[in-house]
Design an enzyme around this catalytic site. Structure first.
Site, PDB file in Angstrom:
ATOM      1  CD  GLU A 211      -1.530  -2.268   2.064  1.00 50.06           C
ATOM      2  OE1 GLU A 211      -0.328  -2.632   1.993  1.00 50.06           O
ATOM      3  OE2 GLU A 211      -2.385  -2.885   2.721  1.00 50.06           O
ATOM      4  CD  GLU A 351      -0.551  -4.982  14.162  1.00 55.95           C
ATOM      5  OE1 GLU A 351      -1.439  -4.458  13.480  1.00 55.95           O
ATOM      6  OE2 GLU A 351       0.630  -4.655  14.085  1.00 55.95           O
ATOM      7  CG  HIS A 382     -26.100  11.958  21.687  1.00 56.98           C
ATOM      8  ND1 HIS A 382     -27.279  12.549  22.071  1.00 56.98           N
ATOM      9  CD2 HIS A 382     -25.113  12.564  22.385  1.00 56.98           C
ATOM     10  CE1 HIS A 382     -27.005  13.502  22.951  1.00 56.98           C
ATOM     11  NE2 HIS A 382     -25.704  13.522  23.168  1.00 56.98           N
ATOM     12  CE  LYS A 510       2.657  -5.517   6.244  1.00 52.96           C
ATOM     13  NZ  LYS A 510       3.892  -4.941   6.744  1.00 52.96           N
TER      14      LYS A 510
HETATM   15  C1  G6Q Z   1       2.564  -2.840  13.459  1.00 51.53           C
HETATM   16  C2  G6Q Z   1       2.404  -3.732  12.336  1.00 51.53           C
HETATM   17  C3  G6Q Z   1       1.861  -3.097  11.094  1.00 51.53           C
HETATM   18  C4  G6Q Z   1       2.884  -2.266  10.330  1.00 51.53           C
HETATM   19  C5  G6Q Z   1       2.334  -1.959   8.952  1.00 51.53           C
HETATM   20  C6  G6Q Z   1       3.264  -1.123   8.128  1.00 51.53           C
HETATM   21  O1  G6Q Z   1       3.001  -3.162  14.536  1.00 51.53           O
HETATM   22  O2  G6Q Z   1       3.552  -4.439  12.100  1.00 51.53           O
HETATM   23  O3  G6Q Z   1       0.735  -2.309  11.348  1.00 51.53           O
HETATM   24  O4  G6Q Z   1       3.189  -1.101  11.025  1.00 51.53           O
HETATM   25  O5  G6Q Z   1       2.042  -3.149   8.293  1.00 51.53           O
HETATM   26  O6  G6Q Z   1       4.498  -1.738   7.971  1.00 51.53           O
HETATM   27  P1  G6Q Z   1       5.725  -0.957   7.408  1.00 51.53           P
HETATM   28  O7  G6Q Z   1       6.051   0.153   8.336  1.00 51.53           O
HETATM   29  O8  G6Q Z   1       6.830  -1.956   7.296  1.00 51.53           O
HETATM   30  O9  G6Q Z   1       5.308  -0.412   6.067  1.00 51.53           O
END
Ligand code: G6Q
Length: 546
Positions: A211, A351, A382, A510
């Site tokens: 992403e 998480e 509300h 992922k």
């Molecule tokens: C957090 C997780 C997860 C991570 C994201 C982004 O503890 O591991 O939320 O922060 O997937 O990962 P990157 O920083 O590696 O892009």
């Protein structure tokens, strides 16, 4: 280690059957010093936990449970850089990032404090040059907009903090957060921006997250419609552990801010992942945030378990989850600027403690992390508070209450505070049938009509809540609050004997998307999936406009 088999847990099981019908309302009537006994202060932050389903005996049994799992030892193991993230063989050192005393913290024989201090210095110099106008965009204009491109831990924490520090924002500086790979997120953010005055912070610990890289590439393409390739360096910086991938993306590694594998994503806002905070609100305020986190760290590390705020909050959570069977926990800040606080807490907690396997790899037979949710008060009142008051589930609530507003000119704060206090009081007391009857009679009801309405207006009460009260939401207080919840999560993970610092479920997401992407993009044969997924892929192919 299975906590449910240890005598201290079993003693709580027995205690629960004695206590489950005890009414907090009666306890308050009988115990004049209840508030005194059930509150803790850390600096300016007060935790009042008196509106919980506990007695002194409960608290001493819960503390005995914490002792039986060597809580103090685990706390020390975290602070001193032991590799307590056992599935990734990593230390867990978000506390070192805010170690304002600067005492050495060793990882594999190396003191990490010089590394941390060097990046803090790099952040400070960079912020100074951006704010002073020494760092200019490609047409020599000052930077006015920071766009953080990151997701999960590289987004939620800094986004929440920037919202909360809005009163501290530097004049002429705005900050935007783009996380979702849905093109709407980036497009609607860029619509309002001028490439000449926009600085992108590409924040990714791994620099492999689909992403983030997709959004960063599209942002660069947008920028290149106005600027040239050699101008990219003035408008893109990176925060990562992965210098090679940063360079491959085309960002000068001189403009990369390093983080380390011993900083978990959801614990990383204290690292260079906090760069958008420092750019938006100033490095001084970022450091004040670190100071607040450090203050809570000192409290957590030095206070006896029975007077230790994160320990007590963690134990109360265990009490409800494992003994009362609560599945969720609401966090309700009575501060509009904390709107994203519950979201960050949701990631932090769910998480970290959304685990079904213990540290030794065995499947658990008891519940772990709850569902965390919430929105600012009074809005929630509300909406979902109905279920908290009269629903069939027990939902503990944390009320987060700043006494003073950053906007005192509008005289709204008393109303806001009165609402917060009224909710916690009502949840505790409820309203019994006699009280409802009295009210209805006063309102002129009688006979069948009164009897028909009465049961609907009864509130069972005895619903627990914590109140976190503090003078004002300063950067230091924000730091204390976030660190408090981080440690609470660790306390619970320690009781449950789970590793709170890995996230294989996130990693799975992922991988899975990458496997399906070719089926969505290409027109050839669909790879083997379950029949539902295959059918959905086919439908998507038919329905797509391009
Ligand atoms: C957090 C997780 C997860 C991570 C994201 C982004 O503890 O591991 O939320 O922060 O997937 O990962 P990157 O920083 O590696 O892009």
């Amino acid at each position: 280690m299975t906590p449910i088999n240890i005598p201290e847990w079993q003693s709580l099981v027995r205690h629960y059957s004695d206590l489950k019908y005890v009414s907090m309302r009666e306890q308050f009537a009988l115990e004049s010093d209840r508030v005194h006994d059930f509150s803790i202060k850390s600096g300016d932050l007060l935790l009042d936990y008196s509106k919980n389903r506990v007695t002194r005996e409960t608290m001493s049994k819960l503390v005995a449970l914490a002792e039986s799992v060597d809580m103090t030892d685990w706390i020390e193991r975290m602070f001193t850089g032991e590799a307590i993230n056992n599935t990734e063989n990593r230390a867990v050192l978000h506390t070192a990032l805010r170690n304002r005393g600067n005492s050495p913290v060793m990882v594999d024989g190396e003191d990490v404090m010089p590394l941390i201090n060097a990046v803090l210095k790099q952040m400070k110099d960079f912020c100074n040059s951006v704010h002073s106008g020494q760092w200019l965009g490609f047409t020599d204009k000052k930077i006015t907009d920071i766009v953080n491109i990151g997701i999960g831990g590289s987004d939620l924490g800094p986004a929440m903090i920037c919202d909360a520090l809005e009163p501290y924002g530097i004049d002429g500086m705005s900050v935007h957060f783009v996380s979702n790979v849905d093109g709407t997120d980036l497009s609607t953010s860029l619509e309002k921006l001028n490439p000449e005055t926009t600085l992108f912070v590409v924040a990714s610990k791994t620099f492999t997250t689909q992403e983030t890289l997709t959004n960063a590439e599209s942002a660069r393409a947008w920028f290149l419609k106005a600027g040239a390739q050699q101008d990219v360096a003035k408008h893109f910086v990176a925060v990562s552990t992965n210098a090679e991938a940063v360079a491959a993306f085309g960002i000068d590694t001189a403009n990369m801010f390093e983080i380390w594998d011993w900083v978990g994503g959801r614990y990383s806002l204290w690292s260079a992942i906090g760069l958008p905070i420092a750019l938006y609100a100033g490095m001084d305020n970022f450091e004040r945030l670190l100071d607040g986190g450090h203050e809570m760290d000192n409290h957590f590390r030095t206070q006896p378990l029975a007077e230790n705020m994160p320990v007590i909050m963690g134990l109360l959570g265990v009490w409800y989850i494992n003994f009362f069977g609560s599945a969720t926990q609401a966090i309700v800040p009575y501060d509009h600027s904390l709107a994203r606080f519950p979201n960050h807490m949701q990631q932090l907690d769910m998480e970290s403690n959304g685990k079904v396997t213990n540290r030794e790899g065995q499947r658990l037979s008891y519940k772990t992390g709850p569902v965390i949710w919430g929105t600012p008060g009074t809005n929630g009142q509300h909406a979902y508070f109905q279920l908290i008051h009269q629903g069939t589930q027990l939902i503990p609530v944390d009320f987060v209450l700043p006494v003073n507003s950053h906007y005192p000119d509008l005289d709204h704060q008393s109303i806001l505070l009165a609402n917060g206090l009224a909710q916690s009081e009502a949840l505790m007391k409820g309203k019994n049938a006699e009280e409802v009857r009295e009210e209805l009679v006063k309102e002129g009801y009688e006979g069948k009509e009164l009897e028909g309405l009465l049961p609907h207006k009864v509130f069972p009460g005895n619903r627990p809540s914590n109140t976190l009260l503090f003078p004002k939401l300063t950067p230091e207080m924000l730091g204390q609050l976030v660190a408090l919840y981080e440690h609470k999560v660790f306390v619970q993970g320690t009781i449950w004997n789970i590793n709170s610092f890995d996230q294989w479920g996130v990693e799975l997401g992922k991988q899975l998307a990458k496997a399906i992407l070719p089926d969505i993009q290409n027109s050839g044969k669909v790879a083997v999936h379950d029949s539902s997924t295959t059918n959905l892929i086919k439908l998507i192919r038919e329905l797509r406009l391009k």
